[in-house]
Design a protein around this motif. Structure first.
Motif, PDB file in Angstrom:
ATOM      1  N   ILE A 138      34.550  37.387  43.200  1.00 33.11           N
ATOM      2  CA  ILE A 138      35.984  37.241  42.908  1.00 33.11           C
ATOM      3  C   ILE A 138      36.818  37.978  43.956  1.00 33.11           C
ATOM      4  O   ILE A 138      37.872  37.509  44.378  1.00 33.11           O
ATOM      5  CB  ILE A 138      36.294  37.744  41.485  1.00 33.11           C
ATOM      6  N   GLY A 140      36.026  38.447  47.007  1.00 29.96           N
ATOM      7  CA  GLY A 140      35.858  37.869  48.344  1.00 29.96           C
ATOM      8  C   GLY A 140      34.828  38.559  49.213  1.00 29.96           C
ATOM      9  O   GLY A 140      34.696  38.229  50.393  1.00 29.96           O
ATOM     10  N   SER A 196      34.589  26.974  41.032  1.00 27.56           N
ATOM     11  CA  SER A 196      35.323  28.038  41.721  1.00 27.56           C
ATOM     12  C   SER A 196      35.844  29.050  40.709  1.00 27.56           C
ATOM     13  O   SER A 196      36.478  28.682  39.720  1.00 27.56           O
ATOM     14  CB  SER A 196      36.493  27.469  42.528  1.00 27.56           C
ATOM     15  N   ALA A 197      35.548  30.325  40.976  1.00 26.48           N
ATOM     16  CA  ALA A 197      36.054  31.389  40.105  1.00 26.48           C
ATOM     17  C   ALA A 197      37.547  31.615  40.321  1.00 26.48           C
ATOM     18  O   ALA A 197      38.222  32.203  39.479  1.00 26.48           O
ATOM     19  CB  ALA A 197      35.294  32.686  40.368  1.00 26.48           C
ATOM     20  N   ILE A 198      38.047  31.151  41.471  1.00 29.78           N
ATOM     21  CA  ILE A 198      39.461  31.302  41.814  1.00 29.78           C
ATOM     22  C   ILE A 198      40.155  29.963  41.647  1.00 29.78           C
ATOM     23  O   ILE A 198      39.675  28.942  42.147  1.00 29.78           O
ATOM     24  CB  ILE A 198      39.629  31.792  43.270  1.00 29.78           C
ATOM     25  N   PRO A 204      42.379  33.986  38.171  1.00 25.83           N
ATOM     26  CA  PRO A 204      40.931  33.801  38.353  1.00 25.83           C
ATOM     27  C   PRO A 204      40.211  33.799  37.006  1.00 25.83           C
ATOM     28  O   PRO A 204      40.691  34.391  36.034  1.00 25.83           O
ATOM     29  CB  PRO A 204      40.510  35.012  39.188  1.00 25.83           C
ATOM     30  N   SER A 227      31.684  29.672  43.509  1.00 21.17           N
ATOM     31  CA  SER A 227      32.348  30.037  44.765  1.00 21.17           C
ATOM     32  C   SER A 227      33.681  30.700  44.467  1.00 21.17           C
ATOM     33  O   SER A 227      34.054  30.886  43.307  1.00 21.17           O
ATOM     34  CB  SER A 227      32.562  28.793  45.644  1.00 21.17           C
ATOM     35  N   ASN A 228      34.413  31.046  45.527  1.00 20.09           N
ATOM     36  CA  ASN A 228      35.757  31.596  45.352  1.00 20.09           C
ATOM     37  C   ASN A 228      36.787  30.786  46.135  1.00 20.09           C
ATOM     38  O   ASN A 228      37.808  31.315  46.562  1.00 20.09           O
ATOM     39  CB  ASN A 228      35.801  33.074  45.764  1.00 20.09           C
TER      40      ASN A 228
END
Length: 331
Positions: A138, A140, A196-198, A204, A227-228
């Protein structure tokens, strides 16, 4: 200069534990991108100040770091000045690098130490829980995390991923069927799901939300990548050469300048950037504003047409969505 290019900045100290850790993390993320989903990977960082043809004022020392999905190891070694020449110090450092790689890979081996009794490595290790890994994702620090639940054999690294991205809230039969049909059209590649977590326009996902959605894939034995990156042009950079499986509603947004600050040229440049990564989009039919649409219903810019591949409605049509399922379940 090569170190600055690698790190993307000028480090506070070129020879330090922190720099070695950063190098190992960069190598780990690079290995993730190059590997087939679920393959164990390792990043190694090494930076040192060793003997030269001229006497040094400071210590002869080096820092060595290894990073795996759940572990970060660091060794600091200070060598006795004047005991060895540059070639001999290189040999000592090389042996310790090989030993660190073997240890990180859990490969048994016998290594004869070239260090003297006074040259004791200062070693430390951090182990990460699943929650800590997801927190790093999360934030990065790591680019993605793979949950390789699939029992299907992995394909060679050279073959592309076939990725169905979504929120999977919840995961349903339409997702499975769409990815199955897309894989049959591609002919080769490794099919997997990506979450995607973002989010582009929402907060998020929390760690507990991610883990709850991952459990869905574990129950059915399907590989999922967390992924983010919420945007497809960033996903294309993260997974170059991949075939992304999308619905017609997503395709409509991809080619709509509205989502690029109303700038047609910006939209074209971004999608041409996706094309340069070797990415393609397989488009399945979806209901858009109450009307069933397929790829052929949209005007794709000529420069991008060969990047979009239609999934015929006779091969896939399921008028079902996660939002409708949530509504029926009262969620």
């Amino acid at each position: 200069m090569s170190m600055i290019q690698l790190l993307g900045k000028i480090p506070d100290k070129f020879c330090s534990q922190h720099t070695a850790e950063e190098m190992a993390l960069l190598a780990y993320n690079r290995a993730l991108k190059l590997s087939s989903p679920g393959s164990p990977v390792l990043g190694v960082g090494f930076t040192g100040s060793l003997a030269t043809s001229r006497p040094k004022l400071g210590d002869h020392r080096f820092y060595l770091s290894t990073r795996t999905s759940d572990r970060l190891s660091v060794s600091t070694v200070t060598l006795s000045k004047g005991l060895r020449n540059r070639e001999e110090e290189d040999m000592v450092a090389s042996h310790l690098v090989l030993k660190a790689i073997a240890n990180a890979c859990k490969v048994p081996g016998t290594f004869v130490s070239d260090l003297t009794e006074s040259e004791v490595p200062d070693e430390c290790e951090k182990q990460f829980s699943e929650d800590e890994e997801l927190e790093q994702l999360i934030n990065g620090q790591i680019c993605f995390k793979v949950y390789p639940f699939s029992s299907e054999p992995s394909v060679p690294i050279a073959e592309r991923r076939i990725i169905l991205s979504g929120s999977f809230n919840p995961l349903h039969e339409g997702h499975f069927k769409l990815l199955e049909v897309a894989t049959s059209i591609c002919g080769d590649g490794y099919p997997c799901f990506e979450l995607s977590a973002i989010n582009a326009d929402k907060p998020p996902l929390s760690i507990s939300q991610i883990k709850d959605r991952v459990k869905q894939f574990e129950k059915v034995g399907k590989t999922v990548i967390i992924s983010n990156q919420p945007y497809f042009y960033k996903k294309a950079e993260l997974f170059p050469g991949s075939a992304f499986v999308i619905g017609a509603d997503t395709a409509a947004r991809l080619i709509n300048p509205k989502y690029y600050d109303g700038d047609y040229r910006k939209m074209l440049d971004i999608l041409l950037g996706c094309k340069k990564t070797g990415s393609t989009f397989l488009v399945g039919g979806r209901n858009v504003d109450g009307v069933f649409k397929v790829l052929e219903d949209f005007e794709i810019p000529e420069e991008l047409r060969d990047m979009f591949i239609s999934i015929p409605p006779e091969k896939f049509r399921m008028d079902i969505s996660s939002a409708e399922i949530r509504k029926k379940l009262g969620k």
